[in-house]
Design a protein around this motif. Structure first.
Motif, PDB file in Angstrom:
ATOM      1  N   ARG A 151      -3.970  -2.572   1.391  1.00 18.89           N
ATOM      2  CA  ARG A 151      -2.746  -2.251   1.136  1.00 18.89           C
ATOM      3  C   ARG A 151      -2.544  -1.489   2.711  1.00 18.89           C
ATOM      4  NH1 ARG A 151      -3.808   3.361  -2.460  1.00 18.89           N
ATOM      5  NH2 ARG A 151      -4.351   4.728  -0.838  1.00 18.89           N
ATOM      6  N   GLN A 152      -1.172  -1.734   2.889  1.00 18.30           N
ATOM      7  CA  GLN A 152      -0.440  -1.016   3.902  1.00 18.30           C
ATOM      8  C   GLN A 152       0.866  -0.264   3.694  1.00 18.30           C
ATOM      9  OE1 GLN A 152       0.337  -4.130   6.843  1.00 18.30           O
ATOM     10  NE2 GLN A 152       0.152  -2.514   8.508  1.00 18.30           N
ATOM     11  N   ALA A 153       0.664   0.927   3.850  1.00 16.66           N
ATOM     12  CA  ALA A 153       2.124   1.776   3.839  1.00 16.66           C
ATOM     13  C   ALA A 153       2.811   1.807   4.948  1.00 16.66           C
ATOM     14  CB  ALA A 153       1.440   3.049   3.486  1.00 16.66           C
ATOM     15  N   ARG A 164      -3.387  -1.554   8.012  1.00 16.36           N
ATOM     16  CA  ARG A 164      -3.728  -2.139   6.635  1.00 16.36           C
ATOM     17  C   ARG A 164      -5.264  -1.624   6.405  1.00 16.36           C
ATOM     18  NH1 ARG A 164      -2.697  -8.403   5.596  1.00 16.36           N
ATOM     19  NH2 ARG A 164      -0.664  -7.473   6.350  1.00 16.36           N
ATOM     20  N   ALA A 188       2.357   1.475  -1.279  1.00 19.40           N
ATOM     21  CA  ALA A 188       2.201   0.472  -0.186  1.00 19.40           C
ATOM     22  C   ALA A 188       2.468  -0.809  -0.629  1.00 19.40           C
ATOM     23  CB  ALA A 188       0.814   0.782   0.080  1.00 19.40           C
ATOM     24  N   TYR A 245       0.529  -4.295  -1.297  1.00 21.59           N
ATOM     25  CA  TYR A 245      -0.969  -4.568  -1.515  1.00 21.59           C
ATOM     26  C   TYR A 245      -1.043  -6.027  -1.265  1.00 21.59           C
ATOM     27  CZ  TYR A 245      -1.839   0.082  -3.450  1.00 21.59           C
ATOM     28  OH  TYR A 245      -2.091   1.569  -3.789  1.00 21.59           O
ATOM     29  N   GLN A 256       4.582  -5.267  -3.671  1.00 18.85           N
ATOM     30  CA  GLN A 256       4.928  -3.958  -3.414  1.00 18.85           C
ATOM     31  C   GLN A 256       4.617  -3.132  -4.366  1.00 18.85           C
ATOM     32  OE1 GLN A 256       6.572  -2.420  -0.671  1.00 18.85           O
ATOM     33  NE2 GLN A 256       5.944  -0.540  -1.949  1.00 18.85           N
TER      34      GLN A 256
END
Length: 118
Positions: free
Chosen positions: A41-43, A48, A94, A96, A113
């Motif tokens: 995941r990356q917010a 990531r 985040a 995903y 998302q």
């Protein structure tokens, strides 16, 4: 050519649940069953990070921040990997991504998302 397609993201209230799916395209069907699969995941503004992984043999691993809340699984007959997410928190918000690794090859999906409201 897209090899992995994620789905199942959306908006959910804190404490709720979502199940993400990652379907492999026909082009990698032959290696899906022996690939190590992972959810990342990356917010916004962050790197990531690995959330959970499952090997071709079915062994699973989880980041500490999701242990006890998320479950990764795979259905090789459907060439699909899942991420069941329970007790969601706002900090789980985040994009995903699904990832597949086989030997020296690596594939990524385009992301889905997940937004958790407080």
């Amino acid at each position: 050519q897209v090899q992995l397609v994620e789905s199942g993201g959306g908006l959910v209230q804190a404490g709720g649940s979502l199940r993400l799916s990652c379907a492999a395209s026909r082009s990698i069907f032959s290696i899906f069953g022996v690939s190590d699969m992972g959810w990342y995941r990356q917010a916004p503004g962050k790197q990531r990070e690995l959330v959970a992984g499952i090997t071709g043999g079915g062994s699973t691993s989880y980041a500490d921040f999701v242990k006890g809340r998320f479950t990764i699984s795979r259905d090789n007959a459907k060439n699909t990997v899942y991420l069941q997410m329970n007790s969601l928190k706002p900090e789980d918000t985040a994009v995903y991504y699904c990832n597949a690794k086989y030997l020296r090859s690596q594939y990524w999906g385009q992301g889905t998302q997940v937004t958790v409201s407080s």
